[in-house]
Design a protein around this motif. Structure first.
Motif, PDB file in Angstrom:
ATOM      1  N   ASP A  98       0.868  -1.172   0.000  1.00 57.78           N
ATOM      2  CA  ASP A  98       0.000   0.000   0.000  1.00 57.78           C
ATOM      3  C   ASP A  98       0.909   1.227   0.000  1.00 57.78           C
ATOM      4  O   ASP A  98       2.093   1.130   0.356  1.00 57.78           O
ATOM      5  CB  ASP A  98      -0.892  -0.035   1.244  1.00 57.78           C
ATOM      6  CG  ASP A  98      -1.756   1.199   1.379  1.00 57.78           C
ATOM      7  OD1 ASP A  98      -2.329   1.644   0.369  1.00 57.78           O
ATOM      8  OD2 ASP A  98      -1.838   1.729   2.501  1.00 57.78           O
ATOM      9  N   LYS A 107     -10.426  -1.656  -2.646  1.00 57.88           N
ATOM     10  CA  LYS A 107     -10.356  -2.225  -1.302  1.00 57.88           C
ATOM     11  C   LYS A 107     -11.623  -1.843  -0.540  1.00 57.88           C
ATOM     12  O   LYS A 107     -12.118  -0.731  -0.721  1.00 57.88           O
ATOM     13  CB  LYS A 107      -9.132  -1.682  -0.559  1.00 57.88           C
ATOM     14  CG  LYS A 107      -7.805  -1.965  -1.242  1.00 57.88           C
ATOM     15  CD  LYS A 107      -6.658  -1.254  -0.503  1.00 57.88           C
ATOM     16  CE  LYS A 107      -5.371  -1.323  -1.268  1.00 57.88           C
ATOM     17  NZ  LYS A 107      -4.278  -0.572  -0.586  1.00 57.88           N
ATOM     18  N   PRO A 108     -12.235  -2.724   0.228  1.00 52.37           N
ATOM     19  CA  PRO A 108     -11.728  -3.981   0.780  1.00 52.37           C
ATOM     20  C   PRO A 108     -11.960  -5.213  -0.101  1.00 52.37           C
ATOM     21  O   PRO A 108     -11.849  -6.328   0.390  1.00 52.37           O
ATOM     22  CB  PRO A 108     -12.512  -4.101   2.084  1.00 52.37           C
ATOM     23  CG  PRO A 108     -13.838  -3.501   1.759  1.00 52.37           C
ATOM     24  CD  PRO A 108     -13.520  -2.352   0.833  1.00 52.37           C
ATOM     25  N   GLU A 141       0.264  -3.625   4.458  1.00 51.31           N
ATOM     26  CA  GLU A 141      -0.847  -2.694   4.652  1.00 51.31           C
ATOM     27  C   GLU A 141      -0.799  -2.064   6.040  1.00 51.31           C
ATOM     28  O   GLU A 141      -0.200  -2.612   6.966  1.00 51.31           O
ATOM     29  CB  GLU A 141      -2.182  -3.435   4.496  1.00 51.31           C
ATOM     30  CG  GLU A 141      -2.662  -3.565   3.072  1.00 51.31           C
ATOM     31  CD  GLU A 141      -3.277  -2.285   2.522  1.00 51.31           C
ATOM     32  OE1 GLU A 141      -3.424  -1.321   3.306  1.00 51.31           O
ATOM     33  OE2 GLU A 141      -3.605  -2.266   1.332  1.00 51.31           O
ATOM     34  N   GLY A 150      -7.460  -2.764   3.626  1.00 48.74           N
ATOM     35  CA  GLY A 150      -6.426  -3.388   2.810  1.00 48.74           C
ATOM     36  C   GLY A 150      -6.151  -4.819   3.213  1.00 48.74           C
ATOM     37  O   GLY A 150      -5.916  -5.687   2.357  1.00 48.74           O
ATOM     38  N   ALA A 153      -8.880  -6.900   1.838  1.00 49.61           N
ATOM     39  CA  ALA A 153      -8.700  -7.084   0.395  1.00 49.61           C
ATOM     40  C   ALA A 153      -7.659  -8.154   0.110  1.00 49.61           C
ATOM     41  O   ALA A 153      -7.829  -8.978  -0.794  1.00 49.61           O
ATOM     42  CB  ALA A 153      -8.291  -5.757  -0.254  1.00 49.61           C
TER      43      ALA A 153
END
Length: 205
Positions: free
Chosen positions: A24, A156-157, A180, A185, A188
């Motif tokens: 991320d 996301k998610p 993340e 996140g 996801a």
């Protein structure tokens, strides 16, 4: 010393038979979540709404449009999500972007593993802003694939952004490890069948 210690902890936590690391951006590679929250608050003020920045941390990783839609639902508002997105991006670019600092132990982890595994960045931010952020924090040259808001059917998610990154890298999702800072996140990553590391808590899943 803490950054060095954190780098060692993160490196130990991420040992394994992985072929790609997917990071991320905001709050993971870049120490910019308070700046993003402040830009949300400033734009919301233009709609005569005093936004509690805590909701931005709660929804970390969501695309801006989805965040605004959620705010509208919770507070019975009618802010235009696309208009808000444009204004928020402009405010962040003009006032905050060049101030962004790296989360050093994570950016150093990325650079240390470039060439050993494939490197991707998966963000809920707009591509132009994310690209510039990666330049400012000094990792853009190491990133092979970038997936940003609006580039997959769902953000996301949901699993879509991480699965898209794996597809672009040509790597089996099960061989990807996600980094993340936010719950959306992590969800996801789990939905994509990928292992994950919550960098702020050094949790692995």
């Amino acid at each position: 010393m803490e950054q060095v210690s954190d780098f060692s902890r993160l490196s130990k936590l991420t040992e394994g038979d992985y072929e790609a690391f997917l990071y991320d951006c905001d709050g993971t590679l870049a120490d910019n979540m308070p700046l993003h929250a402040e830009s949300y608050v400033e734009v919301a003020r233009g709609y005569n709404f005093n936004l509690d920045p805590a909701i931005i941390n709660e929804l970390a990783g969501w695309p801006i449009v989805q965040v605004v839609e959620e705010i509208n639902i919770r507070y019975q508002l009618a802010m235009d999500p696309q208009e808000f997105r444009v204004k928020k991006a402009q405010v962040f670019k003009e006032r905050f972007l060049e101030q962004v600092m790296p989360i050093t132990y994570v950016t150093e982890h990325l650079k240390a593993n470039a060439g050993k595994v494939r490197i991707g960045v998966v963000s809920g931010g707009d591509r132009a802003g994310v690209q510039r952020t990666l330049e400012v924090i000094g990792v853009s040259d190491f990133v092979e694939v970038l997936v940003c808001a609006g580039e997959t059917p769902k953000g996301k998610p949901f699993a879509d952004p991480f699965l898209r990154a794996a597809e672009l890298l040509g790597v089996d999702p099960k061989k990807c490890l996600v980094f993340e800072d936010g719950i959306p996140g992590v969800k996801a990553a789990e939905a994509a069948g990928m292992h994950w590391v919550r960098i702020d808590e050094f949790k692995f899943g």
